[in-house]
Design a protein around this motif. Sequence first.
Motif: not given
Length: 131
Positions: A42-67
């Motif tokens: 995901a290129w930014n936090g909003a896209e990450a939240v959308r992916r998770v909300r739409e059912g994306g199941a992950y074992d690990l999330i690595l996220t940058d701070r500033q985007m």
Amino acid sequence: MAGAAAAERRVIRVLLVEDEEIHRFLARALLRDAGGVELSEAWNGAEAVRRVREGGAYDLILTDRQMPVMDGHEATRQIRALGVTTPIVGLSSDSLAADADAFIKAGADHFTPKPLSKEKLDNILAKFNLA
């Protein structure tokens, strides 16, 4: 036996939330070398939240701070608000104690300064029993 152990190893689903191409490139290479990783980006936090909300199941999330659009702190808060307990690791080029604290307060499980390295990735995977 080695072949059987490799066959039994489960796939680790990782969501990488990062806007900088050089950091995505490095993370892709490290995760590919780790083996058994299914990577989503995901290129930014909003896209990450959308992916998770739409059912994306992950074992690990690595996220940058500033985007752009939504930073890693806010994305972490929103993902936690969805009830997701997946380990979240904050990444940042800023490595002051305050940076780590801000990620932890937002709901992250761990923080590591950039750049990501094989040693740092191995430690993260071991910490969350994914190695």
